[in-house]
Scaffold this active site. Structure first.
Site, PDB file in Angstrom:
ATOM      1  N   TYR A  87     -36.006  -4.972   9.025  1.00 34.29           N
ATOM      2  CA  TYR A  87     -36.495  -3.728   9.622  1.00 34.29           C
ATOM      3  C   TYR A  87     -37.687  -3.992  10.536  1.00 34.29           C
ATOM      4  CZ  TYR A  87     -38.115   1.154   9.759  1.00 34.29           C
ATOM      5  OH  TYR A  87     -38.512   2.410  10.165  1.00 34.29           O
ATOM      6  N   LYS A  93     -38.029  -3.469  14.557  1.00 30.95           N
ATOM      7  CA  LYS A  93     -38.980  -2.514  15.135  1.00 30.95           C
ATOM      8  C   LYS A  93     -39.962  -3.212  16.082  1.00 30.95           C
ATOM      9  CE  LYS A  93     -37.418   1.197  13.161  1.00 30.95           C
ATOM     10  NZ  LYS A  93     -36.793   2.277  13.945  1.00 30.95           N
TER      11      LYS A  93
END
Length: 261
Positions: free
Chosen positions: A154, A158
């Site tokens: 993640y 990002k």
């Protein structure tokens, strides 16, 4: 086009920050076109907005499929022309995992949806915006864009979205298209509440480490997204804006080796 109302496309519009953005733009007078793989949730949001006499439409779209995104973009542009804005809120979360323990299939899945899906949607709608000479794109980054995190896939994704935001802003600025990102902190969405309820997130740890001593509200992220797409932000592009109740500054402050008496 069927009318002169401006359109805003929101991926991930069935829940969470995407839902909040869809509601914010619809209530500001835009035609909102929601996209999500979750058909039940997307239809619910669209129906609730239409019950308020607002203009909202839902399309089931899988961000992992280039064909699905392309067909969606073609349909929207054919019906309404280039949208005023694209909000890339579609994405999936990850629980904490060590690098050596993480399945590579999980990494691939997060990258495919969160990063590649954002790129595909941005290209699909960005081309029509560049041709029209106007438009705004908002990507969803995270506080993990700026800090290391045990959400390995993640946080890598990002961080990559920040670079993608800056690259598209540089390339498309001369065509009248602005590209920015927001980086929400711990936001009390349905998904976050479910993780709190299951014991996967400690709400007290979030509150104690945030300067404002609370979670971010989805509507507060939506307000910032709306601003970045407005004429009031006409000179802003290539920016990744933290919306985190001061979590980034507070954690750095509290980690310093010496604290004031």
């Amino acid at each position: 086009m069927s009318d002169n109302q401006e359109s805003v496309v929101v991926t991930g519009g069935a829940s969470g920050i995407g839902e909040a953005c869809a509601r914010r733009f619809a209530r500001a007078g835009y035609r909102v076109i929601l996209a999500d793989v979750n058909a039940a949730g997307g239809e619910r949001v669209a129906e609730e907005l239409r019950a308020e006499k607002l203009n909202a439409h839902f399309h089931q779209v899988d961000l992992a499929s280039e064909d699905s995104v392309a067909a969606f973009a073609l349909a929207v542009i054919a019906e309404y022309g280039a949208p005023h804005a694209l909000v890339n809120a579609g994405g999936i979360l990850q629980n904490a995992v060590r690098v050596l323990d993480m399945e590579l299939a999980e990494f691939d899945r997060l990258f495919q949806i969160n990063v590649r899906g954002t790129l595909i949607a941005s290209r699909a709608f960005g081309a029509s915006m560049c041709e029209a000479g106007r438009g705004s794109i908002i990507n969803l980054c995270s506080m993990t864009t700026f800090r290391s995190s045990a959400q390995v896939a993640y946080s890598v994704g990002k961080s990559g979205l920040k670079a993608l935001t800056e690259t598209m802003a540089a390339e498309w600025g001369s065509r009248g298209v602005r590209v920015n990102a927001v980086a929400p902190g711990y936001t009390l969405t349905q998904a976050m509440q479910a993780r709190i309820d299951s014991g996967q997130r400690d709400p007290n740890a979030v509150i104690e480490r945030s300067a404002l001593r609370r979670f971010v509200k989805p509507s507060e992220v939506a307000d910032a997204v709306h601003f970045l797409c407005s004429d009031q932000a006409a000179a802003i592009t290539g920016v990744t804006l933290p919306i985190d109740c001061g979590w980034l500054v507070s954690t750095a402050y509290l980690a310093f080796a010496s604290q004031p008496e």
